[in-house]
Design an enzyme around this catalytic site. Structure first.
Site, PDB file in Angstrom:
ATOM      1  N   ASP A   1      41.530  39.462  43.002  1.00 46.37           N
ATOM      2  CA  ASP A   1      40.463  41.223  43.438  1.00 46.37           C
ATOM      3  C   ASP A   1      39.375  41.224  43.702  1.00 46.37           C
ATOM      4  O   ASP A   1      38.304  40.452  43.413  1.00 46.37           O
ATOM      5  CB  ASP A   1      40.763  41.529  42.290  1.00 46.37           C
ATOM      6  CG  ASP A   1      41.010  43.328  42.398  1.00 46.37           C
ATOM      7  OD1 ASP A   1      41.148  43.890  43.879  1.00 46.37           O
ATOM      8  OD2 ASP A   1      40.046  44.351  42.409  1.00 46.37           O
TER       9      ASP A   1
ATOM     10  N   GLU B   1      40.496  38.755  47.351  1.00 47.46           N
ATOM     11  CA  GLU B   1      40.294  40.120  48.334  1.00 47.46           C
ATOM     12  C   GLU B   1      39.136  39.898  48.433  1.00 47.46           C
ATOM     13  O   GLU B   1      38.004  39.378  47.653  1.00 47.46           O
ATOM     14  CB  GLU B   1      41.347  41.014  47.433  1.00 47.46           C
ATOM     15  CG  GLU B   1      40.691  42.252  48.654  1.00 47.46           C
ATOM     16  CD  GLU B   1      40.585  43.623  47.888  1.00 47.46           C
ATOM     17  OE1 GLU B   1      41.320  44.395  48.669  1.00 47.46           O
ATOM     18  OE2 GLU B   1      40.560  44.214  46.390  1.00 47.46           O
TER      19      GLU B   1
END
Lengths: 567, 567
Positions: A265, A302
């Site tokens: 993330d 990400e």
């Protein structure tokens, strides 16, 4: 670097074959550390090098509660806890992480270029909201044609309901989902059915409740600011113990849970000015692990920096990460499909930018961004198509809307099909968000279940304020309310209705085409030519291999268009 | 990037041949910008792309005062001012930066490996404290044998007395030193006499008084913390204007002032996560400039990260910087010579670490640092000897002591000679601090001359507190007192005394040896072997080329030592 052991965990509890356990914890500034076990018994740990403390004991058995007492204070849960049966504030449950009867000995992780990813949230994917319940849907997913499921974060978060990004025990599998054993079972069954498993992990911040890490050591630094306050300490004093902690986490998922790939993330919020970036160091350890086990694993990030350094090979001066999410493809696609250019969509001007995304992956690859007020991004020259994950929606793009509307609630049936095609026909890795394949109508809302009343109120207020600029009569749903969570669950019954069944058939056909057509199943970015007819809103995508070529016409207008194609 | 023009300044005032001037200023958030000239006249600037404002006028002549009025407010000095005749709070003086009758057409910057550097502070190097006064010492420096002078920062700082690191106008040459014309004259005369000129520049922070940059635009960001507060904005919104500002600064010194090399202060405090680091971007512009002019220029950094990325070539994934200061060589040398291992010396264990510095440049090249509480640094494999600048003292190492003692006040005559030899016999670039060559006895103290009384008090207090842990009866000298400054000046009369004359002769002989001996004048790090006899405190340095070898025995004990050398 403090060397992580690729063969077994070097933190937390490790059981040996004779019922003894090795206990290791990092607490570099503590003067004493004791293991707290049942009946109030405490056992002192021995100080090791670099801030570690260790103990070998037979007083701790799998299933026992335990914690650590620092400098004689109350016992805290283990930062490397694998199971928090009583939630984030409870003690840890000793777990033999190596123990599981795996049946996936023949499993082979597919090539990354063959991944077709299905992102799901364990709590809302099924009525039960557990790993076990996911198993009952695997045949459906196999029939759909996807090749990998991607689980939103499962690390222990406060309460029972959360997207997962408020996790505070990166090693602990959430108790309400079924805990570590149930996750292993799910992975094993997935592998039996030919599905890979991607796990979403959060190494850029910790959640706001139940975070005891700061009491153990300098896990955080004030050198950098992130949207969540101080950054995780990857390059300040004592950072090696923190770096090792996250490296251990990666290794555990791959080695002990047989996870096939991680989705890391928001790595743009990982601030690391060390000579070797933590992502590169993680990649080097994963390479070692793969060499030792013969299994393959992928790292997907990400990252909103459009910085090719993250995904270039280490030998080429990069961090060696396999792939990254491509939010810009999404934004350009959504605006082309009618999304208003507000908020983070403001930088995306429609079909011209979508064309750019097809040819260059990054829309901003060095050009000026009006929204960022700077020239932004780098070039993707030499990077492969499978290094970019694309989607027409995902948990963030849906759930960060005030009302959590999926694309199904925003655009027509035909446009939904077109958007799915735009993703599936691209030379990138496609990702579906659970339910989009049958046009699920329920929203995916933002929900939490914190136990700290002040925090609950702060989250509610933050959510209201985030959307107060929107011209709408509606109110932001209460993130803490159980209804908000329940309303975000998939309605599997819809599949039996003609409209939804038709969409599902379309997705199946599309995925099948992607998997079987020699041109489409390749992620070769070289053999792609994309042109655009802006007035007609038609995008012409030409893809080929040595034998054949494929012409894809994507008509984003709301009417029939006649175009001339040069041969 | 907003393209900087390598041929002329793209900010500030540029005069053409007909007396007209082009005026350019970056103020991206201003609604209006006016040029304020004599007699209260104001002339509106026109808004250009990316936050720039421009005007072509013949109302501004060289020598006129001018400023900019933003949104109708009081006029401020020009951020790109070249001359602040009235100090940091005054208006700017329009200056034709291209105008100077250069006589250095035949000047050739020496190879970097031939640099022998002499660091000096303009204000205290001579009684007058001006550039003109430096000229009178150049024959002395030529005779000493050095090949380059390095000027501590000359950018306009508050008041008359300052080391230079409190500068707030990076383009303005300090008025009390003689301003821009006098600096050009000095450089020109240096070149005539065969001396290169290095200029110390500060791109990592701005001084605490007279900093008007924040009123012009987002020059600073709160994303990162530095010892001086918010960092200069190299990667946040609007950063391109800031990046261009510093790139322009580099280009101006090289192109318009004929400076040969820059020493960039504390670049570890430059926080830049852009795909292309600002230092790499600067290097690329310098390469362009050198190609256009045929002159050569070097970039040298102060950097405490031991990160080889800064000085590796761009093609090898580095930033392409030519050389860096090597504080670790200094620290190891000083501890070997008897310095107590306190403060920043605590990580340096004496002659073993000095040995390491000779062979690997970085003492901490991946090993654990007790002081930093982390594994620290990277390897220097493949980097050349001339990429490291070494010294036995410098302005920081002297001036950051409470009483500003030079080595001459701390160690014996013999040890001073030994330390000089340790530097000069190394395969690195030697740097002398003004006065060390004749064992100057005056200290080099920390001095300022701020005009803001609160700031003066804060600096005094900070200085007192910095040293309150020291076991000493002395008090930290008052940085603001003129006596502190005066007491830091060189006493040139000392040279006539036998003791000092002897030291000077020693330095001259040593430098001559370095410049003429074929083995010593090379910075080849490959042909170096260093061994140590720890009990005797003797370091054995063997250097060679194809024809001959040189054995240097450095005895850091306080007595005669007999050692056996293997042949």
């Amino acid at each position: 670097m403090i060397r992580a052991n690729i063969y077994k965990r070097s933190i937390g509890v490790n059981f040996d074959d004779d019922g003894g356990s090795e206990v290791l914890v990092w607490a570099p500034l503590a003067r004493s550390v004791e293991l707290s076990v049942k009946n109030g018994k405490v056992l002192p740990l021995k100080k090791e090098k670099h801030g570690y403390w260790s103990l070998f004991t037979d007083e701790l058995q799998p299933g026992n509660s335990y914690g650590f007492s620092l400098d004689g204070k109350n016992a805290l849960p283990d930062p490397a806890s694998v199971f928090q049966q009583e939630g984030v504030h409870g003690l840890s449950v000793a777990t033999d992480v190596k123990k599981f009867d795996w049946t996936d000995g023949n499993w082979q992780n597919p090539n990354l270029s063959d991944y077709i990813i299905y992102e799901l949230h364990t709590g809302t994917f099924t009525t039960d909201g557990t790993f076990a319940a996911i198993e009952s849907k695997l045949d459906y997913l196999v029939e759909l044609g996807i090749s990998a499921i991607e689980l939103m974060p499962v690390a222990q978060f406060p309460g029972e309901r959360n997207w997962g990004y408020d996790g505070v025990f990166p090693f602990a599998v959430h108790n309400s989902y079924g805990g570590p054993a149930a996750l292993k079972k799910l992975v094993d069954v997935c592998h039996q059915k030919g599905l890979a498993v991607i796990l979403d992990v959060v190494y850029n911040h910790m959640g706001p409740e139940g975070n005891y890490l700061g009491q153990y050591g300098p896990y955080f630094t004030e050198k950098y600011k992130t949207p969540w306050g101080g950054a995780i300490n990857f390059d300040d004093a004592w950072c090696d113990g923190v770096r090792a902690y996250f490296i251990e986490n990666v290794l555990m998922w791959f080695r002990d849970f047989h996870i096939d790939a991680l989705r890391m993330d928001a790595v743009h919020a990982i601030k690391d000015f060390s000579p070797k970036h933590i992502l590169q160091e993680i990649k080097e350890y994963v390479d070692q692990l793969m060499q030792a086990t013969g299994r393959s694993h992928y790292l997907i990030i990400e990252c909103d920096l459009n910085d090719n350094r993250f995904i270039k090979p280490i030998a080429g001066g990069g961090f060696g990460i396999d792939a990254q999410w491509s939010d810009e493809f999404h934004h350009a696609l959504r605006v082309t499909a009618g999304q208003k250019q507000d908020g983070y969509y403001a930088d995306f001007k429609g079909i011209g930018h979508l064309t750019k995304a097809y040819s260059d992956a990054y829309v901003y690859d060095g050009r000026y961004s009006e929204e960022r007020h700077r020239f932004f991004g780098s070039k993707t020259t030499g990077l492969a198509g499978q290094q970019f994950v694309v989607f027409s929606q995902n948990h963030d793009q849906v759930g960060n809307r005030m009302l959590g509307e999926r694309t199904s609630a925003l655009v027509s049936f035909e446009m939904q099909k077109l958007m799915a095609s735009a993703v599936m026909l691209s030379p990138y890795l496609p990702l579906l968000f659970m339910g989009e394949e049958y046009s699920e109508r329920n929203p995916f809302l933002y929900f939490v279940s914190h136990t700290d009343p002040e925090l609950v109120e702060a989250v509610r207020k933050g959510r209201r304020e985030e959307f107060k600029g929107f011209m709408t009569d509606a109110e932001a749903p209460d993130p803490q309310a159980i209804e908000t969570f329940e309303h975000s669950k998939l309605q599997w019954g819809l599949i039996n209705q003609p409209f939804h069944r038709a969409m599902l058939s379309y997705y199946k056909a599309l995925i099948k085409l992607r998997k079987t057509h020699p041109v489409l199943k390749s992620c070769n970015r070289e053999n792609v030519e994309v042109t655009v007819n802006e007035p007609q809103k038609v995008l012409i995508l030409r893809r080929w291999d040595t034998d054949q070529q494929l012409l894809c016409l994507l008509n984003f207008s709301d009417q029939k268009e006649i175009i001339t194609v040069n041969q």
